[in-house]
Design a protein around this motif. Sequence first.
Motif, PDB file in Angstrom:
ATOM      1  N   VAL A   2     125.850  24.020  73.862  1.00 10.93           N
ATOM      2  CA  VAL A   2     125.441  22.871  74.656  1.00 10.93           C
ATOM      3  C   VAL A   2     125.793  23.193  76.104  1.00 10.93           C
ATOM      4  O   VAL A   2     126.802  23.861  76.373  1.00 10.93           O
ATOM      5  N   GLY A   3     124.914  22.773  77.024  1.00 12.91           N
ATOM      6  CA  GLY A   3     125.173  23.112  78.410  1.00 12.91           C
ATOM      7  C   GLY A   3     124.598  22.103  79.371  1.00 12.91           C
ATOM      8  O   GLY A   3     123.876  21.178  78.984  1.00 12.91           O
ATOM      9  N   ILE A   4     124.940  22.316  80.639  1.00 13.26           N
ATOM     10  CA  ILE A   4     124.453  21.460  81.713  1.00 13.26           C
ATOM     11  C   ILE A   4     124.139  22.362  82.901  1.00 13.26           C
ATOM     12  O   ILE A   4     124.835  23.356  83.142  1.00 13.26           O
ATOM     13  N   ARG A   5     123.089  21.998  83.622  1.00 11.77           N
ATOM     14  CA  ARG A   5     122.697  22.748  84.820  1.00 11.77           C
ATOM     15  C   ARG A   5     122.431  21.731  85.928  1.00 11.77           C
ATOM     16  O   ARG A   5     121.298  21.324  86.164  1.00 11.77           O
ATOM     17  N   PRO A   6     123.493  21.316  86.620  1.00  7.70           N
ATOM     18  CA  PRO A   6     123.349  20.250  87.607  1.00  7.70           C
ATOM     19  C   PRO A   6     122.512  20.641  88.825  1.00  7.70           C
ATOM     20  O   PRO A   6     121.867  19.793  89.420  1.00  7.70           O
ATOM     21  N   ILE A   7     122.543  21.916  89.191  1.00  2.00           N
ATOM     22  CA  ILE A   7     121.683  22.409  90.266  1.00  2.00           C
ATOM     23  C   ILE A   7     121.072  23.722  89.806  1.00  2.00           C
ATOM     24  O   ILE A   7     121.575  24.352  88.864  1.00  2.00           O
ATOM     25  N   SER A   8     120.005  24.159  90.454  1.00  2.00           N
ATOM     26  CA  SER A   8     119.241  25.299  89.950  1.00  2.00           C
ATOM     27  C   SER A   8     120.022  26.617  89.894  1.00  2.00           C
ATOM     28  O   SER A   8     119.720  27.472  89.073  1.00  2.00           O
ATOM     29  N   GLY A  37     134.939  31.475  66.638  1.00  2.00           N
ATOM     30  CA  GLY A  37     135.676  30.745  67.666  1.00  2.00           C
ATOM     31  C   GLY A  37     134.754  30.005  68.614  1.00  2.00           C
ATOM     32  O   GLY A  37     133.590  29.756  68.310  1.00  2.00           O
ATOM     33  N   SER A  38     135.278  29.678  69.780  1.00  2.00           N
ATOM     34  CA  SER A  38     134.524  28.900  70.758  1.00  2.00           C
ATOM     35  C   SER A  38     134.743  29.469  72.153  1.00  2.00           C
ATOM     36  O   SER A  38     135.698  30.205  72.397  1.00  2.00           O
ATOM     37  N   GLY A  39     133.838  29.100  73.061  1.00  2.00           N
ATOM     38  CA  GLY A  39     133.951  29.582  74.424  1.00  2.00           C
ATOM     39  C   GLY A  39     133.412  28.569  75.424  1.00  2.00           C
ATOM     40  O   GLY A  39     132.595  27.710  75.078  1.00  2.00           O
ATOM     41  N   ALA A  40     133.882  28.665  76.646  1.00  2.00           N
ATOM     42  CA  ALA A  40     133.411  27.841  77.758  1.00  2.00           C
ATOM     43  C   ALA A  40     133.043  28.794  78.894  1.00  2.00           C
ATOM     44  O   ALA A  40     133.837  29.676  79.241  1.00  2.00           O
ATOM     45  N   PHE A  41     131.843  28.622  79.448  1.00  2.00           N
ATOM     46  CA  PHE A  41     131.331  29.560  80.435  1.00  2.00           C
ATOM     47  C   PHE A  41     130.769  28.854  81.661  1.00  2.00           C
ATOM     48  O   PHE A  41     130.196  27.773  81.552  1.00  2.00           O
ATOM     49  N   ALA A  42     130.889  29.508  82.808  1.00  2.00           N
ATOM     50  CA  ALA A  42     130.186  29.121  84.027  1.00  2.00           C
ATOM     51  C   ALA A  42     129.040  30.115  84.184  1.00  2.00           C
ATOM     52  O   ALA A  42     129.207  31.309  83.917  1.00  2.00           O
ATOM     53  N   LEU A  43     127.866  29.626  84.567  1.00  2.00           N
ATOM     54  CA  LEU A  43     126.689  30.471  84.710  1.00  2.00           C
ATOM     55  C   LEU A  43     126.192  30.459  86.146  1.00  2.00           C
ATOM     56  O   LEU A  43     126.215  29.413  86.805  1.00  2.00           O
ATOM     57  N   LEU A  44     125.754  31.612  86.602  1.00  2.00           N
ATOM     58  CA  LEU A  44     125.121  31.759  87.899  1.00  2.00           C
ATOM     59  C   LEU A  44     123.706  32.260  87.646  1.00  2.00           C
ATOM     60  O   LEU A  44     123.513  33.328  87.054  1.00  2.00           O
ATOM     61  N   PHE A  45     122.718  31.479  88.048  1.00  2.00           N
ATOM     62  CA  PHE A  45     121.317  31.838  87.867  1.00  2.00           C
ATOM     63  C   PHE A  45     120.797  32.489  89.137  1.00  2.00           C
ATOM     64  O   PHE A  45     121.016  31.991  90.241  1.00  2.00           O
ATOM     65  N   LEU A  46     120.110  33.608  88.984  1.00  2.75           N
ATOM     66  CA  LEU A  46     119.539  34.304  90.127  1.00  2.75           C
ATOM     67  C   LEU A  46     118.161  33.720  90.404  1.00  2.75           C
ATOM     68  O   LEU A  46     117.382  33.501  89.483  1.00  2.75           O
ATOM     69  N   PRO A  47     117.844  33.454  91.673  1.00  2.00           N
ATOM     70  CA  PRO A  47     116.576  32.797  92.012  1.00  2.00           C
ATOM     71  C   PRO A  47     115.391  33.761  91.918  1.00  2.00           C
ATOM     72  O   PRO A  47     114.948  34.326  92.913  1.00  2.00           O
ATOM     73  N   ILE A  48     114.881  33.957  90.698  1.00  2.00           N
ATOM     74  CA  ILE A  48     113.723  34.816  90.457  1.00  2.00           C
ATOM     75  C   ILE A  48     112.604  33.917  89.913  1.00  2.00           C
ATOM     76  O   ILE A  48     112.836  33.148  88.975  1.00  2.00           O
TER      77      ILE A  48
END
Length: 135
Positions: A2-8, A37-48
């Motif tokens: 499950v995730g969230i993407r508050p800005i692009s 197990g489980s994990g929590a991640f921060a994602l950085l999306f590249l503007p392509i």
Amino acid sequence: MVGIRPISLFGAELEYLDFGHPRTSVGTTTNDVSVHGSGAFALLFLPIPVIDVFVKGGYARLQASSTSYDPSVSCGVAPNPNCPYASWHGTTSDFAAGAGAQFKIGSLAVRGEYEQFRVEGGNPKFISLGLTWTL
């Protein structure tokens, strides 16, 4: 997952991982392994354009266990294939990272990614191809 993407450019995800329950045999010895197990991640999306390429980093807590037994060894009155003669259990909390890409089709996306984790006794890797749905 499950995730969230508050800005692009940025997102966050929580996920549950199960690496399965592989069993191998060497000679008469059988080895049974489990990692989940489980994990929590921060994602950085590249503007392509058209495709989302991302890198992710975070924290994962994985539980691993291993049991080795020899079905030909007698435990009690008769040979017992469930009689472990070596077992190990451990929990590891450490850094995890990954990268991937997704192709969006409306609110759906086809997503492929690679993740690597640190666990006592090894560094499991996870390659996945999936379908995501954005609300």
